[in-house]
Design an enzyme around this catalytic site. Structure first.
Site, PDB file in Angstrom:
ATOM      1  N   HIS A 170       0.771  -1.032   0.094  1.00 45.48           N
ATOM      2  CA  HIS A 170      -0.014  -0.047   0.028  1.00 45.48           C
ATOM      3  C   HIS A 170       0.858   1.222  -0.004  1.00 45.48           C
ATOM      4  O   HIS A 170       2.191   1.339   0.623  1.00 45.48           O
ATOM      5  CB  HIS A 170      -0.905  -0.117   1.201  1.00 45.48           C
ATOM      6  CG  HIS A 170      -1.903  -1.041   1.396  1.00 45.48           C
ATOM      7  ND1 HIS A 170      -1.929  -1.826   2.477  1.00 45.48           N
ATOM      8  CD2 HIS A 170      -2.853  -1.038   0.438  1.00 45.48           C
ATOM      9  CE1 HIS A 170      -3.350  -2.239   2.050  1.00 45.48           C
ATOM     10  NE2 HIS A 170      -3.797  -1.993   0.788  1.00 45.48           N
ATOM     11  N   CYS A 257      -2.858   0.179   9.695  1.00 46.21           N
ATOM     12  CA  CYS A 257      -3.865  -0.815   9.377  1.00 46.21           C
ATOM     13  C   CYS A 257      -5.032  -1.178  10.494  1.00 46.21           C
ATOM     14  O   CYS A 257      -5.964  -1.579   9.961  1.00 46.21           O
ATOM     15  CB  CYS A 257      -3.137  -1.907   8.704  1.00 46.21           C
ATOM     16  SG  CYS A 257      -1.516  -1.584   8.037  1.00 46.21           S
TER      17      CYS A 257
HETATM   18  C1  CIR Z   1      -3.660  -7.803   3.148  1.00 50.51           C
HETATM   19  O1  CIR Z   1      -2.927  -8.309   2.328  1.00 50.51           O
HETATM   20  O2  CIR Z   1      -4.661  -7.107   2.925  1.00 50.51           O
HETATM   21  C2  CIR Z   1      -3.430  -7.856   4.442  1.00 50.51           C
HETATM   22  N1  CIR Z   1      -2.592  -9.042   4.856  1.00 50.51           N
HETATM   23  C3  CIR Z   1      -2.534  -6.605   5.319  1.00 50.51           C
HETATM   24  C4  CIR Z   1      -3.121  -5.232   5.147  1.00 50.51           C
HETATM   25  C5  CIR Z   1      -2.731  -4.204   5.536  1.00 50.51           C
HETATM   26  N2  CIR Z   1      -3.490  -2.984   5.527  1.00 50.51           N
HETATM   27  C6  CIR Z   1      -2.919  -1.843   5.600  1.00 50.51           C
HETATM   28  O3  CIR Z   1      -1.745  -1.592   5.160  1.00 50.51           O
HETATM   29  N3  CIR Z   1      -3.635  -0.825   5.466  1.00 50.51           N
END
Ligand code: CIR
Length: 262
Positions: A170, A257
C-alpha cells in the site's frame, strides 16, 4: 479542511485478530502469525491508542475473514463524512458489511459508499493537512481512486491520485502523515517526487518498515526495532510509543492498518 484532522482523533474502531489470521494474505512467506502473540501485540497497540486519548471500540474476531484485523482498509473517516470502501482483494471484500453498521452507530456524520465499479484499500489513502493522496496499487484501481476523489473533492479536499510503490502493498506501507506539513517516508517514495511540498523525515537505511507510523493526537506510534528512525523522529519533540508488530508484519500489516480513527 481542518489542519489538524489528519492526526486529531477522539474515537477509533479496531478488531481483535482471530485464529484464522494464520490464513491471512501475505506477499512473502515469512511464516504465519501466531494468533496468541498477535492478540497480545494488538492489546499493546490498543493500550497505546487509549493512552494517546482515543476511545476505542474493539470488535470481536471475525474468523470468516483472516485479514479483518486490518480495519483501515474497509473505510475512510474524515470530519465531513465516512466512505465505506471496497477492498481490492476478493477474500477481503466481505469485511465492509460488518464495518458499515459499526460506523453508522459510532460515526457522527454522513456515511457514503464507494461506487461498485472500483476498488480502494484504506491503506492506499494518505490524509495530510493540505490534501488527500490516493495510491493506485494492486489493490486500489484507477476507477476506485477516481470515484473516491470525486467524493473527497465534494467535501472540499484537494485530492491527488498517484501510484503506490510497486514493491509494497500500500501507499502507506511507505509513508505516514505526521501533521504540520511533515511526512515520514522511505527514500524510494521521496525519490518519486510525491512529497516535494512537504518537510520529509526519511526512515533510516534498512528501516523501511518503520515508515508506516501513526500520529494520534500528540503521540507518534511506531513499530519497535527501528532505533535510528525513532531517533530521527525525536526532532518532533513528541512522545514516541514503540509497539511490537512482528505478527501483523507477517501479513504485511503496519500500525495504521489496525484501526479506523476519527
Ligand atoms: C492484506 O494483504 O490485505 C493484509 N494481509 C494486510 C493489510 C494491511 N493493511 C494496510 O496496510 N492498510
Amino acid at each position: 479542511m481542518d489542519g489538524q484532522s489528519c492526526y486529531r482523533f477522539t474515537r477509533a474502531i479496531a478488531r481483535t485478530p482471530g485464529d484464522s489470521c494464520v490464513d491471512g494474505l501475505r506477499n512473502q512467506e515469512s511464516g504465519a502469525p501466531d494468533p496468541d502473540r498477535f492478540r497480545n501485540q494488538h492489546r499493546v497497540y490498543l493500550d497505546v491508542l487509549v493512552r494517546a486519548g482515543v476511545d476505542v471500540t474493539v470488535l470481536p474476531p471475525d474468523e470468516d475473514f483472516p485479514d479483518s484485523v486490518f480495519v483501515e482498509d474497509t473505510a475512510l473517516c474524515l470530519p465531513e463524512g465516512a466512505v465505506v470502501l471496497r477492498p481490492g482483494a476478493p477474500s477481503r471484500r466481505g469485511e465492509t458489511a460488518a464495518i458499515e453498521p459499526v460506523l453508522q452507530q459510532h460515526f457522527d456524520g454522513e456515511v457514503r459508499f464507494l461506487p461498485p465499479d472500483g476498488q480502494v484499500d484504506g491503506g492506499d489513502v494518505l490524509v495530510t493537512e493540505r490534501e488527500v493522496l490516493i495510491g493506485v496499487s494492486s489493490r486500489t484501481s484507477a476507477a476506485g481512486a477516481s470515484s473516491l476523489k470525486t467524493i473527497l473533492e465534494h467535501w472540499g479536499y484537494p485530492t491527488r491520485i498517484t501510484h503506490s510503490p510497486g514493491s509494497v502493498l500500500h501507499l502507506k506501507s511507505d509513508c505516514a502523515s505526521l501533521g504540520c506539513g511533515i511526512v515520514l517516508s522511505t527514500p524510494r517514495l521521496v525519490a518519486s517526487g510525491l512529497f516535494e511540498e512537504y518537510l520529509v523525515i526519511q526512515v533510516a537505511e534498512g528501516e523501511d518498515a518503520a515508515a508506516n507510523a501513526l500520529r494520534v493526537n500528540d503521540t507518534i506510534i511506531m513499530a519497535e526495532g527501528y532505533g535510528q528512525t525513532a531517533e530521527a523522529l525525536d526532532a518532533l519533540a513528541l512522545p514516541i510509543e514503540q509497539v511490537p508488530n512482528s505478527e501483523a508484519a507477517r501479513l504485511d500489516g503496519g500500525l495504521s492498518c489496525m484501526s479506523l480513527r476519527f
